[in-house]
Scaffold this motif. Structure first.
Motif, mmCIF file in Angstrom:
data_model
loop_
_atom_site.group_PDB
_atom_site.id
_atom_site.type_symbol
_atom_site.label_atom_id
_atom_site.label_comp_id
_atom_site.label_asym_id
_atom_site.label_seq_id
_atom_site.Cartn_x
_atom_site.Cartn_y
_atom_site.Cartn_z
ATOM 1 N N THR A 31 -29.302 7.719 2.953
ATOM 2 C CA THR A 31 -28.789 8.582 3.938
ATOM 3 C C THR A 31 -30.130 8.673 5.380
ATOM 4 N N ALA A 32 -31.581 8.602 4.861
ATOM 5 C CA ALA A 32 -32.958 8.384 5.644
ATOM 6 C C ALA A 32 -32.651 6.523 6.227
ATOM 7 N N GLN A 65 -12.814 8.622 7.121
ATOM 8 C CA GLN A 65 -13.879 7.776 6.571
ATOM 9 C C GLN A 65 -13.164 6.937 5.691
ATOM 10 N N GLU A 66 -13.016 7.955 4.437
ATOM 11 C CA GLU A 66 -12.481 6.869 3.071
ATOM 12 C C GLU A 66 -11.193 6.116 3.159
ATOM 13 N N TYR A 67 -9.818 6.926 3.960
ATOM 14 C CA TYR A 67 -8.835 6.047 4.030
ATOM 15 C C TYR A 67 -8.922 4.992 4.877
ATOM 16 N N HIS A 68 -10.226 4.795 5.861
ATOM 17 C CA HIS A 68 -9.425 3.541 6.927
ATOM 18 C C HIS A 68 -10.751 2.235 6.269
ATOM 19 N N LEU A 69 -11.608 3.408 5.117
ATOM 20 C CA LEU A 69 -12.902 1.794 4.466
ATOM 21 C C LEU A 69 -12.014 1.535 3.407
ATOM 22 N N PHE A 70 -11.140 2.142 2.989
ATOM 23 C CA PHE A 70 -9.838 1.521 1.619
ATOM 24 C C PHE A 70 -8.901 0.253 2.608
ATOM 25 N N LEU A 116 -19.015 5.556 -0.926
ATOM 26 C CA LEU A 116 -18.264 4.657 0.079
ATOM 27 C C LEU A 116 -18.905 4.890 1.915
ATOM 28 N N GLY A 117 -19.488 6.173 2.072
ATOM 29 C CA GLY A 117 -19.760 6.587 2.760
ATOM 30 C C GLY A 117 -20.934 5.227 3.331
ATOM 31 N N ALA A 122 -24.217 1.007 6.390
ATOM 32 C CA ALA A 122 -24.707 0.176 5.909
ATOM 33 C C ALA A 122 -24.475 -1.334 6.324
ATOM 34 N N ALA A 123 -23.187 -1.538 6.668
ATOM 35 C CA ALA A 123 -23.035 -2.259 7.457
ATOM 36 C C ALA A 123 -23.440 -2.262 8.670
#
Length: 212
Positions: A31-32, A65-70, A116-117, A122-123
């Motif tokens: 997070t930092a 965000q999770e929906y779009h990630l998967f 997941l966030g 991180a990308a």
């Protein structure tokens, strides 16, 4: 394999890879790091056109965000073009993932949501865009890099892959092209016996890291 069994497998991988102490330390550091990127003037990079797209009405168990990630992960991890396999858009992959996640214990589910966030954001550091905005080839490279990373990165990459692969191959629509008649464990009523350890598990390693 039933959604319950798949959820148990994912839970086992998550618990083996992440102690609570290690996860909290990593989550705070991650997070930092994301905050530092934003403070450096790159906050716009963390925005995605998908942020404005609502998730489907059936996806109540996933954040947007999770929906779009998967949804991005299914395209990256399951390329079916040029094969006789059904396209992932024709199989309810993300809905099946949601179903599996519904069987996870709430504390673990909350930890996974945080992971997941961070995987998505991180990308930005490496590719200038969030995972949800990567093209399929770059997304696969991103998974490969995390699979070679530290224990937490490997765990997250493994969990996401297991969820997506299980969500696709457990769906009966994928069975006819490979002449699969369904899981014999269900046909024969075999009991679920748990999971074998990951290949890179080292006995006592977790205890050593916990006591560090």
């Amino acid at each position: 394999m039933t959604p319950q069994h798949s959820a148990r497998r994912v839970t086992a991988v998550w618990q083996r890879g992440l102690s609570r102490r290690r996860f909290l330390t990593w989550a705070l550091a991650g997070t930092a790091g994301v905050a530092a990127v934003a403070a450096g003037g790159f906050a716009l990079l963390r925005r995605s056109p998908l942020d404005e797209q609502a998730k489907p009405a059936w996806a109540g168990g996933l954040s947007r965000q999770e929906y779009h990630l998967f949804d991005r992960a299914r395209v990256a991890l399951l390329p079916t073009e040029g094969t006789n396999l059904p396209d992932t858009g024709q199989v309810p992959v993300v809905a099946n993932v949601q179903n599996m996640l519904g069987y996870m214990a709430p504390p673990l589910r909350d930890q996974l949501a945080t992971g997941l966030g961070l995987f998505d954001n991180a990308a930005v550091v490496f590719h200038g865009r969030r995972f949800v905005d990567l093209d399929p080839a770059t997304a696969r490279d991103y998974f490969d890099a995390w699979s070679r990373g530290n224990a937490i990165q490997r765990t997250l990459a493994t969990v996401i892959k297991q969820l997506v692969y299980s969500a696709y191959w457990s769906d009966p629509a994928t069975w006819p092209p490979i002449e699969f008649d369904g899981p014999v464990s269900e046909q024969w009523g075999l009991a679920y016996l748990g999971n074998a350890p990951l290949p890179d598990d080292a006995p006592g390693k977790e205890r050593t890291e916990e006591n560090a």
